[in-house]
Scaffold this motif. Structure first.
Motif, PDB file in Angstrom:
ATOM      1  N   VAL A 130      19.123  59.257 -26.953  1.00  0.00           N
ATOM      2  CA  VAL A 130      19.556  58.614 -25.706  1.00  0.00           C
ATOM      3  C   VAL A 130      19.297  57.114 -25.764  1.00  0.00           C
ATOM      4  CG1 VAL A 130      17.374  58.918 -24.455  1.00  0.00           C
ATOM      5  CG2 VAL A 130      19.529  58.841 -23.184  1.00  0.00           C
ATOM      6  N   LEU A 133      22.248  55.529 -27.464  1.00  0.00           N
ATOM      7  CA  LEU A 133      23.470  55.575 -26.668  1.00  0.00           C
ATOM      8  C   LEU A 133      23.417  54.664 -25.448  1.00  0.00           C
ATOM      9  CD1 LEU A 133      24.046  59.430 -26.782  1.00  0.00           C
ATOM     10  CD2 LEU A 133      25.239  57.682 -28.109  1.00  0.00           C
ATOM     11  N   HIS A 137      25.511  57.215 -22.550  1.00  0.00           N
ATOM     12  CA  HIS A 137      25.152  58.628 -22.536  1.00  0.00           C
ATOM     13  C   HIS A 137      25.576  59.305 -21.226  1.00  0.00           C
ATOM     14  CE1 HIS A 137      21.706  58.180 -19.767  1.00  0.00           C
ATOM     15  NE2 HIS A 137      21.706  59.497 -19.711  1.00  0.00           N
ATOM     16  N   LEU A 142      26.030  65.578 -23.416  1.00  0.00           N
ATOM     17  CA  LEU A 142      25.028  65.721 -24.469  1.00  0.00           C
ATOM     18  C   LEU A 142      24.525  67.158 -24.561  1.00  0.00           C
ATOM     19  CD1 LEU A 142      22.937  62.444 -24.036  1.00  0.00           C
ATOM     20  CD2 LEU A 142      24.459  63.022 -25.937  1.00  0.00           C
ATOM     21  N   GLY A 147      24.647  65.663 -29.936  1.00  0.00           N
ATOM     22  CA  GLY A 147      24.629  64.251 -30.320  1.00  0.00           C
ATOM     23  C   GLY A 147      25.096  63.960 -31.727  1.00  0.00           C
ATOM     24  N   PHE A 152      30.046  63.807 -30.405  1.00  0.00           N
ATOM     25  CA  PHE A 152      29.808  62.966 -29.229  1.00  0.00           C
ATOM     26  C   PHE A 152      30.957  61.987 -29.004  1.00  0.00           C
ATOM     27  CE2 PHE A 152      28.329  59.004 -27.337  1.00  0.00           C
ATOM     28  CZ  PHE A 152      27.808  59.476 -26.141  1.00  0.00           C
ATOM     29  N   TRP A 285      16.860  69.337 -25.145  1.00  0.00           N
ATOM     30  CA  TRP A 285      17.230  67.950 -25.407  1.00  0.00           C
ATOM     31  C   TRP A 285      16.017  67.016 -25.345  1.00  0.00           C
ATOM     32  CZ3 TRP A 285      21.106  65.521 -27.581  1.00  0.00           C
ATOM     33  CH2 TRP A 285      21.124  64.122 -27.502  1.00  0.00           C
ATOM     34  N   GLU A 289      14.303  64.608 -28.206  1.00  0.00           N
ATOM     35  CA  GLU A 289      14.060  63.172 -28.065  1.00  0.00           C
ATOM     36  C   GLU A 289      12.664  62.798 -28.571  1.00  0.00           C
ATOM     37  OE1 GLU A 289      15.802  60.435 -27.146  1.00  0.00           O
ATOM     38  OE2 GLU A 289      17.598  61.671 -27.117  1.00  0.00           O
TER      39      GLU A 289
END
Length: 387
Positions: A130, A133, A137, A142, A147, A152, A285, A289
């Motif tokens: 993120v 992006l 985003h 997503l 991703g 994407f 997600w 990250e």
């Protein structure tokens, strides 16, 4: 061009690992000056066949007058591991920089493979973060398509879905069938679907084996293949005692939600906020990250999950050498309250009384519940990683 967070060395040799489709070649083509770099693509059939039949041609190629002062990028080096012997000699004697990309570590882990004895550093490239992006985003996109750059950046949802279906087909053909890592492809194909359904859950290999129609050892080997081909990773359980931690099975996560949805054949299913599926996808997600940013920022942090015998759970327990332990709970709610921080507040004192605690959610209002910082997930990630 989306700026990637990966910042490998400009002078030291290194491996750049990442699952297929993460954009390793595109990244390196922009990261290094083309006039100073020789690219050797082992996915190119002509190049691969020539070097397979006569590996000495590799040395002739890189030592040619027009190439001898260039850094050398070898794409998908796991296809011809024997080239690493020449690479090591070149690094030692001529101090040349070699960049070695790979979408699988399985061949490179085999006995006798030259891994350059620490002369090459190791980096990883993941699907988009993120933070890469930024304002581009869209959370729903997503969670639904993931991703991977081509998915994407697809112009519409249907194109993204077609790419992801082709991705899975290519993975089975190129990584599994051609390498002959499994004797029978059908049980493995069924395993992939079951593993996708088990994404983010504590693994019960006996149960999976029964569903797939094989034994526990085969299932363990299948998960090893997924890790070796960089398509997923295990999240171990946390306990201050190593022996006790080993008794609790790990969780397994795929490296991208789009891959996970393609494997379980749910790409055409809309993800709707406030549903169980949305919550699972959101947690997946946010955990990804953490994995991406820990790697990109070269942090020596280790991630675990915690579940007590009473089934009370903390999503992430992160040990940070030289810093306070980090405890993270992830909620997909747009409005959280003190009850959502209960696990962090009660279990936190049993782990590290000085631990930093974060409740990350879709609630845009930052506040504090006891010793727990409640923040919007992006704001929380920015605070944790000092973005």
């Amino acid at each position: 061009m989306i700026q990637r967070l990966c910042k490998p060395s400009k002078s030291n040799s290194f491996f750049l690992f990442g699952s297929r489709g993460t954009g390793k070649t595109t990244f390196l083509e922009h990261y290094f000056s083309p006039k100073d770099t020789l690219f050797v693509d082992l996915l190119d059939i002509h190049t691969y066949d020539q070097l397979l039949l006569d590996p000495s041609r590799f040395e002739d190629l890189i030592d040619a007058k027009e190439n001898r002062d260039k850094r050398v990028v070898i794409d998908e080096v796991q296809r011809l591991p024997r080239l690493l012997d020449t690479v090591q000699i070149q690094i030692q004697k001529r101090k040349r920089q070699f960049v070695l990309t790979g979408s699988s570590s399985r061949r490179l882990k085999q006995k006798g493979t030259n891994l350059l004895a620490g002369r090459a550093w190791v980096y990883h490239l993941f699907p988009f973060s993120v933070f890469e992006l930024g304002s581009q985003h869209n959370l729903k996109d997503l969670l639904e398509r993931g991703g991977l750059p081509e998915a994407f950046l697809s112009e519409n949802k249907d194109s993204a879905h077609e790419y992801l279906r082709a991705y899975i087909s290519t993975y089975l053909q190129k990584e599994i069938q051609e390498e002959q890592w499994v004797r029978n492809l059908e049980p493995f194909r069924k395993f992939l679907s079951v593993a996708a359904q088990m994404n983010g859950k504590i693994l019960n290999k006996s149960k999976i084996a029964k569903e797939v129609g094989c034994d526990d050892v085969t299932v363990a080997n299948y998960f090893e293949i997924l890790e070796d081909t960089l398509i997923g990773f295990h999240l171990p359980s946390y306990h201050t005692s190593v022996r006790k931690a080993q008794r609790q099975s790990p969780k397994f996560y795929f490296i991208d939600p789009g891959i996970k949805r393609a494997l379980e054949n749910t790409l055409s299913v809309d993800l709707l906020p406030q549903t169980y599926a949305w919550g699972e996808a959101f947690e997946h997600w946010v955990i990804l990250e953490f994995i991406k940013n820990i790697s990109y920022r070269r942090l020596d942090w280790t991630c675990h999950y915690l579940r007590t015998k009473d089934d009370v759970e903390i999503d992430l327990v992160i040990d940070r050498p030289g810093k306070k332990q980090l405890l993270v709970e992830i909620k997909s709610s747009t409005r959280v309250d003190a009850s959502d921080a209960k696990n962090l507040e009660t279990l936190g004192t049993d782990l590290d009384k000085k631990a930093e605690k974060y409740l990350l959610s879709l609630d845009k209002l930052s506040r504090k519940f006891g010793t727990t910082q409640a923040m919007h997930w992006i704001t929380g990630l920015e605070a944790i990683f000092k973005v």
